[in-house]
Write a protein that holds these residues in place. Structure first.
Motif, mmCIF file in Angstrom:
data_model
loop_
_atom_site.group_PDB
_atom_site.id
_atom_site.type_symbol
_atom_site.label_atom_id
_atom_site.label_comp_id
_atom_site.label_asym_id
_atom_site.label_seq_id
_atom_site.Cartn_x
_atom_site.Cartn_y
_atom_site.Cartn_z
ATOM 1 N N ILE A 186 -37.482 -31.266 -13.136
ATOM 2 C CA ILE A 186 -36.413 -31.034 -12.157
ATOM 3 C C ILE A 186 -35.465 -32.228 -12.087
ATOM 4 O O ILE A 186 -35.901 -33.378 -12.076
ATOM 5 N N CYS A 187 -34.162 -31.934 -12.013
ATOM 6 C CA CYS A 187 -33.146 -32.963 -11.796
ATOM 7 C C CYS A 187 -32.391 -32.662 -10.503
ATOM 8 O O CYS A 187 -32.179 -31.498 -10.154
ATOM 9 N N GLU A 246 -42.366 -34.530 -0.840
ATOM 10 C CA GLU A 246 -43.223 -35.367 -1.684
ATOM 11 C C GLU A 246 -43.528 -34.675 -3.002
ATOM 12 O O GLU A 246 -43.496 -35.305 -4.075
ATOM 13 N N ALA A 247 -43.801 -33.365 -2.939
ATOM 14 C CA ALA A 247 -44.098 -32.616 -4.157
ATOM 15 C C ALA A 247 -42.858 -32.476 -5.030
ATOM 16 O O ALA A 247 -42.930 -32.603 -6.262
ATOM 17 N N LEU A 248 -41.717 -32.226 -4.407
ATOM 18 C CA LEU A 248 -40.463 -32.124 -5.151
ATOM 19 C C LEU A 248 -40.155 -33.440 -5.851
ATOM 20 O O LEU A 248 -39.779 -33.459 -7.039
ATOM 21 N N LYS A 249 -40.339 -34.538 -5.150
ATOM 22 C CA LYS A 249 -40.103 -35.845 -5.756
ATOM 23 C C LYS A 249 -41.020 -36.072 -6.951
ATOM 24 O O LYS A 249 -40.585 -36.580 -8.001
ATOM 25 N N SER A 250 -42.279 -35.671 -6.830
ATOM 26 C CA SER A 250 -43.233 -35.883 -7.935
ATOM 27 C C SER A 250 -42.899 -35.015 -9.147
ATOM 28 O O SER A 250 -43.351 -35.299 -10.259
ATOM 29 N N ASN A 251 -42.082 -33.977 -8.943
ATOM 30 C CA ASN A 251 -41.705 -33.089 -10.046
ATOM 31 C C ASN A 251 -40.409 -33.506 -10.735
ATOM 32 O O ASN A 251 -40.001 -32.877 -11.721
ATOM 33 N N LEU A 252 -39.763 -34.555 -10.236
ATOM 34 C CA LEU A 252 -38.493 -34.970 -10.813
ATOM 35 C C LEU A 252 -38.671 -35.551 -12.215
ATOM 36 O O LEU A 252 -39.622 -36.273 -12.494
ATOM 37 N N ALA A 253 -37.701 -35.223 -13.074
ATOM 38 C CA ALA A 253 -37.710 -35.746 -14.443
ATOM 39 C C ALA A 253 -37.137 -37.151 -14.498
ATOM 40 O O ALA A 253 -37.396 -37.897 -15.452
ATOM 41 N N ARG A 254 -36.359 -37.521 -13.494
ATOM 42 C CA ARG A 254 -35.720 -38.832 -13.456
ATOM 43 C C ARG A 254 -35.353 -39.150 -12.020
ATOM 44 O O ARG A 254 -35.375 -38.273 -11.148
ATOM 45 N N LYS A 255 -34.997 -40.390 -11.767
ATOM 46 C CA LYS A 255 -34.566 -40.803 -10.443
ATOM 47 C C LYS A 255 -33.304 -40.051 -10.060
ATOM 48 O O LYS A 255 -32.409 -39.849 -10.891
ATOM 49 N N PRO A 256 -33.193 -39.581 -8.809
ATOM 50 C CA PRO A 256 -31.984 -38.870 -8.383
ATOM 51 C C PRO A 256 -30.724 -39.685 -8.665
ATOM 52 O O PRO A 256 -30.664 -40.886 -8.364
ATOM 53 N N GLN A 257 -29.724 -39.042 -9.236
ATOM 54 C CA GLN A 257 -28.501 -39.726 -9.641
ATOM 55 C C GLN A 257 -27.403 -38.715 -9.935
ATOM 56 O O GLN A 257 -27.661 -37.541 -10.152
ATOM 57 N N GLY A 258 -26.156 -39.208 -9.934
ATOM 58 C CA GLY A 258 -25.026 -38.374 -10.322
ATOM 59 C C GLY A 258 -24.708 -37.277 -9.327
ATOM 60 O O GLY A 258 -25.240 -37.225 -8.222
ATOM 61 N N ASN A 259 -23.817 -36.377 -9.745
ATOM 62 C CA ASN A 259 -23.433 -35.246 -8.904
ATOM 63 C C ASN A 259 -24.098 -33.975 -9.423
ATOM 64 O O ASN A 259 -24.937 -34.022 -10.333
ATOM 65 N N ASP A 260 -23.740 -32.838 -8.862
ATOM 66 C CA ASP A 260 -24.399 -31.588 -9.261
ATOM 67 C C ASP A 260 -24.122 -31.234 -10.717
ATOM 68 O O ASP A 260 -24.989 -30.694 -11.413
ATOM 69 N N ARG A 261 -22.921 -31.519 -11.196
ATOM 70 C CA ARG A 261 -22.608 -31.220 -12.594
ATOM 71 C C ARG A 261 -23.402 -32.103 -13.543
ATOM 72 O O ARG A 261 -23.779 -31.670 -14.642
ATOM 73 N N GLN A 270 -26.375 -32.932 -13.242
ATOM 74 C CA GLN A 270 -27.718 -32.353 -13.392
ATOM 75 C C GLN A 270 -27.698 -31.237 -14.442
ATOM 76 O O GLN A 270 -28.636 -31.093 -15.233
ATOM 77 N N VAL A 271 -26.622 -30.461 -14.453
ATOM 78 C CA VAL A 271 -26.497 -29.398 -15.455
ATOM 79 C C VAL A 271 -26.333 -30.012 -16.848
ATOM 80 O O VAL A 271 -26.901 -29.517 -17.827
ATOM 81 N N LYS A 272 -25.605 -31.096 -16.926
ATOM 82 C CA LYS A 272 -25.481 -31.800 -18.208
ATOM 83 C C LYS A 272 -26.849 -32.262 -18.688
ATOM 84 O O LYS A 272 -27.161 -32.194 -19.889
ATOM 85 N N ALA A 273 -27.688 -32.720 -17.756
ATOM 86 C CA ALA A 273 -29.030 -33.175 -18.119
ATOM 87 C C ALA A 273 -29.880 -32.017 -18.627
ATOM 88 O O ALA A 273 -30.694 -32.185 -19.551
ATOM 89 N N ILE A 274 -29.701 -30.821 -18.058
ATOM 90 C CA ILE A 274 -30.411 -29.645 -18.564
ATOM 91 C C ILE A 274 -29.946 -29.341 -19.982
ATOM 92 O O ILE A 274 -30.755 -29.103 -20.891
ATOM 93 N N TRP A 275 -28.638 -29.346 -20.186
ATOM 94 C CA TRP A 275 -28.056 -29.111 -21.513
ATOM 95 C C TRP A 275 -28.592 -30.115 -22.535
ATOM 96 O O TRP A 275 -28.863 -29.770 -23.689
ATOM 97 N N ALA A 276 -28.790 -31.365 -22.093
ATOM 98 C CA ALA A 276 -29.261 -32.426 -22.988
ATOM 99 C C ALA A 276 -30.775 -32.412 -23.177
ATOM 100 O O ALA A 276 -31.310 -33.219 -23.942
ATOM 101 N N GLY A 277 -31.475 -31.528 -22.452
ATOM 102 C CA GLY A 277 -32.923 -31.433 -22.598
ATOM 103 C C GLY A 277 -33.708 -32.417 -21.756
ATOM 104 O O GLY A 277 -34.914 -32.562 -21.937
ATOM 105 N N GLU A 278 -33.050 -33.078 -20.786
ATOM 106 C CA GLU A 278 -33.743 -34.056 -19.944
ATOM 107 C C GLU A 278 -34.551 -33.393 -18.835
ATOM 108 O O GLU A 278 -35.478 -33.992 -18.299
#
Length: 337
Positions: A154-155, A185-200, A202-210
């Motif tokens: 999750i991003c 707490e559970a949502l945080k533990s499911n994150l792929a990376r530290k929260p950052q950037g804007n909503d777009r 996050q979609v770029k990160a999905i496109w990039a496979g992160e």
């Protein structure tokens, strides 16, 4: 005997005093960019002859209104997110109004019970899911985001951002403090990376496979599809409308409020009424890729193509009250840490 210079100065002074009373205008302080509001202003002016002056304020709207006080030229404030609307109201710079047109057009869940603010459009806080790596029906609720199967997948942007605070306030409304903290707490533990950037981002990160899914607002899909550099990101995901267990999909709003100092009050209310007309709703919702609020208004064909959903029916004023508690929980779990 007055000199020519004194006569000229006096004449100018009288003209300056008289002009505001004679001017057919309304002054708008807007959090949204003028190019998104200008089509509405032009349509209103064409219909009524009243000029709309737009001042774009990226930040500091509340501070400016408080500093200007009773001398403020602003008639109306237009902003996004219930937290920002609540902040304007809490500052004591708005005036409650009872208006039959607004009351008839804006559903009860989307205006302040006392009439301090009125929603114009809604946006849903949804899940962007990878078309390649997430199956249909794999995520259906906000509660699902706590499932360990999403660990490292999750991003999201900062948990302290108003959009995520509003979502957390909604979770708090439905489930209470203890369950919301556990969910965060559970949502945080499911994150792929530290929260950052804007909503777009996050979609770029999905496109990039992160990551495979992200939280975001619906209208960002429209914005990405309009940007040649971001179209590929948008095409890599689909929109999923999660719901709360026992509730609907979380929505937030863009909204408007009348200022207490309004020098053109009658014109301002006319503009508010116009903004919930079918014509204005169509213009505004299409320009912002959002959902019109007024009954009988339809979203654009692009927005319709994302699918339908049932909005959560909690009054957003209730979520605004829960915002401090939601922020406190974010801090307790150190969501951004």
């Amino acid at each position: 005997m007055l000199t020519l210079a004194r006569k000229t100065a006096l004449a100018c002074g009288v003209a300056l005093v008289a002009t505001p009373a004679l001017a057919e205008e309304v002054n708008l302080y807007s959090y949204r960019q003028p190019e998104l509001i200008q089509p509405l202003a032009d349509a209103f002016t064409k219909e009524t002859g009243i000029t709309v002056n737009i001042a774009f304020l990226d930040k500091g709207m509340v501070e400016r209104l408080k500093a200007e006080g009773a001398r403020s030229p602003a008639d109306l404030v237009l902003t996004v997110d219930i937290a920002r609307l609540a902040a304007v109201v809490d500052a004591g710079v708005t005036e409650a109004i009872t208006d039959p047109t607004l009351a008839a057009k804006v559903p009860a869940a989307y205006h302040d019970p006392d009439g301090q603010w009125w929603a114009l459009t809604t946006r849903a806080r949804i899940v962007y899911a990878s078309k390649d790596r997430v199956a249909d029906g794999e995520v259906t609720t906000y509660e699902d985001l706590a499932d360990p199967k999403w660990k490292g997948r999750i991003c999201t942007r900062s948990g302290m951002h108003p959009y995520n605070v509003a979502l957390t306030a909604a979770y708090l409304y439905h489930h209470g403090e203890e369950a919301t903290k556990t969910w965060l707490e559970a949502l945080k533990s499911n994150l792929a990376r530290k929260p950052q950037g804007n909503d777009r981002a996050q979609v770029k990160a999905i496109w990039a496979g992160e990551c495979d899914i992200s939280l975001g607002n619906t209208y960002y899909m429209g914005e990405m599809l309009e940007d040649p550099e971001q179209t590929e990101w948008a095409n890599s995901v689909r929109i999923v409308f999660p719901t709360f267990e026992g509730g609907g999909t979380h929505v937030n709003i863009s909204g408007i409020a009348l200022t207490k100092a309004s020098p053109n009050r009658e014109n301002a209310i006319k503009f508010m009424d116009f903004l919930v007309s079918p014509e204005a709703q169509g213009i505004y919702a299409a320009a912002n890729h959002e959902y019109p609020i007024a009954e009988g208004s339809e979203p654009s064909e692009l927005v319709k193509g994302w699918g339908s959903f049932t909005p959560d029916d909690v009054n957003l004023a209730e979520l605004a009250k829960l915002r401090p508690a939601a922020l406190k929980l974010m801090e307790q779990v150190d969501f951004d840490g």
